[in-house]
Enzyme design. Structure first.
Site, short mmCIF file in Angstrom:
data_model
loop_
_atom_site.label_atom_id
_atom_site.label_comp_id
_atom_site.label_asym_id
_atom_site.label_seq_id
_atom_site.Cartn_x
_atom_site.Cartn_y
_atom_site.Cartn_z
N GLY A 35 43.39 25.72 50.96
CA GLY A 35 43.07 27.13 51.04
C GLY A 35 41.68 27.41 50.51
O GLY A 35 41.29 26.90 49.46
N ASP B 283 44.69 28.84 42.46
CA ASP B 283 45.90 28.77 41.64
C ASP B 283 45.63 28.39 40.19
O ASP B 283 46.52 28.53 39.34
CB ASP B 283 46.87 27.75 42.24
CG ASP B 283 47.42 28.19 43.59
OD1 ASP B 283 47.69 29.39 43.76
OD2 ASP B 283 47.55 27.34 44.49
N LEU C 178 43.34 38.53 51.32
CA LEU C 178 42.36 39.47 50.76
C LEU C 178 41.90 39.02 49.37
O LEU C 178 40.73 39.12 49.03
CB LEU C 178 42.94 40.87 50.69
CG LEU C 178 43.36 41.52 52.01
CD1 LEU C 178 43.98 42.88 51.75
CD2 LEU C 178 42.17 41.64 52.95
#
Length: 421
Positions: A13, A144, A298
């Protein structure tokens, strides 16, 4: 002196600042053009390396490369593809070495999270086994914030800032309408097993009554009875209740509350939407009108409100990766080291890839309040410096002016193609 080429790739990601790391890599390599020839980028991460789909970054102007520092997402494309064990998937690793050799690549920089560092480590091992010299440096990145050794993970500080700002603003909205409209607002944020992003929302609550009133962490199984009591007490006291919930919230049995029964390419369970589940529980039990929002992409794309600290650290690990490679280091990852003292200061250190790979750092219990619904002062002291400072991109006609690179391909040299199983 013979010069060798470098290969940079982005994985997993993306974040608001991963391109700042790319900028650090490319700009630093250009300053050492006496040692490094061209910097290639693998299109769509390790997949581009396997398929010999490479990008020639030397064809990009200095101005456009500099603009990567304030451009979000992955400029060269990313992927979720984890290389398997060397024993079972040897052909993949042999293919990588074949591509490296064909393009005179001796430096490999892999920018990603825990799974990506595992890939980088395996590449360093196979190069030794096959007798092809490749210097492999991992570059940390994950929203994360769950990588070991490093004080924090580049990409996290900006997400933390976005979430704290968002719950503060949304909380003010709910408070202003609570008498005749919404009583409960729920913001769902990322965090499968580690609640760092959810915890960041707690930074917005600087005084009694501030949003968020409740944080739900993956580390704390949901006790519905205690949760309903907390919501009801909060609404009675403040006329509204704002909640931040991590996508990885679990029930007492350890099951994800929002699990869809699917897995991604890394083998991770796909999570649905925990916010609407929590909202329905509140509606059914307490009858309060609610609204919920899913931060989703977002939160990790919001470069317009990135943390300056995060941008600087993301650039620094990219720059340091090249410097480490040129100094002869291999199979390591640059890390952020927090110095001791009241004033926040940081330096760059290093950690071995073999110890970084596949290790996940969760929130320590002492960072979560005793009742499990908030953060402690120790957590606030850890998080607060990571969201400091603004580093706005340039704007044009009211919108951020981000760069889009040409990403021109490198001519393929291999006669064979690689097929994914």
């Amino acid at each position: 002196m013979e010069k060798f080429n470098a290969l940079y790739a982005q994985s997993g990601g993306v974040t608001a600042v991963i391109n700042a790391s790319a900028c650090g890599v490319i700009q630093t390599a250009r300053k050492h053009s006496d040692k490094i020839g061209k910097v290639y980028a693998a299109r769509n991460g390790i997949i581009g390396a396997l398929t010999e789909d490479l990008i020639d970054t030397s064809l990009e102007s200095d101005t456009d490369i500099a603009a990567l520092r304030y451009t979000p997402s992955g400029a060269f494309g990313s992927c979720r593809h984890k290389l398997g064990s060397i024993e079972k998937h040897r052909k993949q690793y042999e293919r990588l070495v074949e591509v490296f050799s064909a393009h005179n690549i001796r430096y490999f920089f892999y920018n990603g999270g825990g799974d990506s560092q595992d890939t980088a480590h395996k590449v360093s091992l196979i190069s030794k086994e096959l007798g092809y010299p490749i210097t492999c440096i991992g570059i940390p990145k994950t929203v994360d914030n769950d990588l070991p050794f490093t004080d924090n993970s580049p990409g996290f500080g900006s997400v933390a800032k976005y979430v704290a700002v968002s719950i503060r603003e949304a909380g003010m909205d709910v408070a202003s309408m609570a008498l005749t409209s919404t009583k409960v607002f729920i913001l769902e944020v990322m965090g499968r097993h580690a609640g760092w992003i959810a915890a960041a929302g707690g930074l917005a609550a600087e005084k009694e009554g501030d949003s968020p009133h409740i944080i739900l962490f993956p580390e704390i199984p949901l006790n519905t009875e205690a949760f309903f009591k907390r919501v009801e007490e909060t609404v009675k006291k403040y006329d509204h209740c704002s909640i931040v919930v991590s996508e990885g919230l679990k029930n007492p049995d350890g099951d994800f509350i929002s699990e869809q029964g699917l897995v991604d390419a890394f083998g991770h369970k796909q999570l649905g939407g925990v916010a609407p589940v929590i909202a329905k529980l509140i509606k059914d039990k307490l009858g309060y009108k609610y609204h919920w929002a899913l931060a989703d992409y977002l939160q990790r794309a919001a470069r317009h409100i990135a943390s300056k600290t995060d941008v600087e650290q993301a650039y620094a690990v990219g720059k340091s990766a090249v410097e480490m490679a040129l100094s002869g280091k291999n199979a390591v990852m640059p890390i952020i080291v927090r110095e001791k003292g009241e004033t926040y200061r940081w330096t760059i250190g290093e950690a071995p890839l073999e110890k970084v790979a596949n290790v996940e750092v969760k929130m320590p219990r002492e960072y979560i309040s005793e009742n499990g619904f908030g953060i402690t002062d120790a957590c606030r002291r850890y998080l607060a410096p990571l969201i400091q400072g603004e580093d706005y991109p340039p704007f044009h006609q009211g919108l951020p002016a981000y760069v889009k690179l040409k990403n021109l391909p490198v001519e393929k040299k291999l006669s064979t193609t690689f097929e994914f199983a």
